[in-house]
Design a protein around this motif. Structure first.
Motif, short mmCIF file in Angstrom:
data_model
loop_
_atom_site.label_atom_id
_atom_site.label_comp_id
_atom_site.label_asym_id
_atom_site.label_seq_id
_atom_site.Cartn_x
_atom_site.Cartn_y
_atom_site.Cartn_z
N THR A 1 6.08 -3.17 3.70
CA THR A 1 6.18 -2.75 2.30
C THR A 1 4.91 -3.10 1.54
O THR A 1 4.41 -2.29 0.74
N LEU A 2 4.37 -4.27 1.80
CA LEU A 2 3.13 -4.69 1.15
C LEU A 2 1.97 -3.77 1.53
O LEU A 2 1.20 -3.32 0.66
N ILE A 3 1.86 -3.45 2.81
CA ILE A 3 0.74 -2.62 3.28
C ILE A 3 0.79 -1.24 2.65
O ILE A 3 -0.21 -0.74 2.10
N TYR A 4 1.95 -0.59 2.72
CA TYR A 4 2.04 0.78 2.21
C TYR A 4 2.00 0.81 0.69
O TYR A 4 1.46 1.75 0.10
N GLY A 5 2.56 -0.21 0.03
CA GLY A 5 2.51 -0.24 -1.43
C GLY A 5 1.09 -0.38 -1.94
O GLY A 5 0.66 0.34 -2.85
N ALA A 6 0.33 -1.31 -1.36
CA ALA A 6 -1.07 -1.47 -1.76
C ALA A 6 -1.89 -0.24 -1.40
O ALA A 6 -2.82 0.14 -2.13
N SER A 7 -1.54 0.39 -0.27
CA SER A 7 -2.28 1.60 0.15
C SER A 7 -2.10 2.74 -0.85
O SER A 7 -3.04 3.49 -1.13
N VAL A 8 -0.89 2.87 -1.41
CA VAL A 8 -0.65 3.91 -2.42
C VAL A 8 -1.58 3.71 -3.61
O VAL A 8 -2.23 4.66 -4.09
N VAL A 9 -1.68 2.49 -4.10
CA VAL A 9 -2.50 2.21 -5.28
C VAL A 9 -3.98 2.39 -4.95
O VAL A 9 -4.73 2.97 -5.75
N THR A 10 -4.41 1.91 -3.80
CA THR A 10 -5.82 2.04 -3.42
C THR A 10 -6.23 3.50 -3.27
O THR A 10 -7.28 3.92 -3.78
N GLY B 1 -4.72 6.07 -4.58
CA GLY B 1 -4.65 6.71 -5.89
C GLY B 1 -5.88 6.43 -6.73
O GLY B 1 -6.37 7.30 -7.45
N ALA B 2 -6.40 5.18 -6.64
CA ALA B 2 -7.60 4.84 -7.39
C ALA B 2 -8.82 5.61 -6.89
O ALA B 2 -9.74 5.92 -7.66
N GLU B 3 -8.84 5.93 -5.59
CA GLU B 3 -9.96 6.65 -5.00
C GLU B 3 -9.81 8.15 -5.05
O GLU B 3 -10.68 8.89 -4.58
N GLY B 4 -8.69 8.63 -5.59
CA GLY B 4 -8.47 10.07 -5.69
C GLY B 4 -8.05 10.72 -4.39
O GLY B 4 -8.14 11.95 -4.26
#
Length: 218
Positions: free
Chosen positions: A170-179, A181-184
């Motif tokens: 959950t931590l890996i995929y949650g942080a990946s979504v935000v990262t 999203g920030a990079e477009g």
């Protein structure tokens, strides 16, 4: 079941169940990280997704040991086990109450704390969405861990050791979504995996938690 949910919400607010504790921890983490790594905006923006998700995870972890503790201490858990409500439903209500008092406030506060960590504006919406999808899984998995350790003296450390490895996807995929999203970049894959973890945990773990409680009550 509605009465049980209302009771657990009142206990969480009145008896120190983590309603304010998790938010306070989340705020302290967001304030201390810039002091520790320095005020460089680029560094903060790069680490912000991971820091915010780790903070939400640890804040949820703080109150897990109290999910069943009060019911165990006053004997309510024995009554719930013999009540007409299935134990699986009781576990689901406990997990929902934990999320409402811990996961939901963290999700609402995350954008404000993201500003402190210089999170990219484009990632703010993805942060909220990822936490909305992911924090229910943290509560359900945590409820399973609490069911395994209910009644154990000093079971908080054991609970952390049991739950933290289960939190990692959950931590890996949650942080990946935000990262991403920030990079477009496209966030479809990590969002789908995050939603799958939450749905899978909600479908399976209440049964495992109920079985663990029945064993501990024997």
């Amino acid at each position: 079941m509605i009465a049980l949910l209302a009771r657990d919400l009142r206990l969480a607010i009145r008896a120190g169940g983590g309603f304010g504790l998790g938010l306070a921890f989340f705020l302290i983490l967001a304030v201390l990280v810039p002091l520790g790594v320095g005020p460089d905006p680029q560094v903060l923006a790069r680490i912000a997704p991971g820091v915010l998700w780790v903070g939400a995870l640890l804040a949820c972890l703080l109150s897990l040991d109290r999910i069943f503790a009060l019911d165990w201490e006053d004997g309510s858990l024995d009554l719930l086990a013999t009540a007409p409500i299935p134990m699986e439903g009781v576990v689901a209500i406990k997990a929902a109450a934990h999320w409402i008092t811990t996961g939901l406030p963290l999700t609402l506060a995350a954008p404000v704390l993201g500003v402190l960590l210089n999170l990219a504006p484009a990632a703010q919406g993805w942060l909220v969405l990822s936490l909305l999808l992911g924090t229910p899984a943290l509560s359900v998995i945590g409820t399973f861990g609490a069911a395994l350790t209910v009644g154990l003296r000093r079971g908080g450390l054991l609970l952390s050791l049991l739950v933290l490895p289960l939190y990692v996807p959950t931590l890996i995929y949650g942080a990946s979504v935000v990262t991403r999203g920030a990079e477009g970049l496209s966030t479809a894959t990590p969002l789908a995996l995050l939603a799958g973890i939450t749905l899978g945990a909600a479908a399976l773990l209440p049964f495992a938690s109920a079985a663990a409680i029945r064993i501990n009550l024997r």
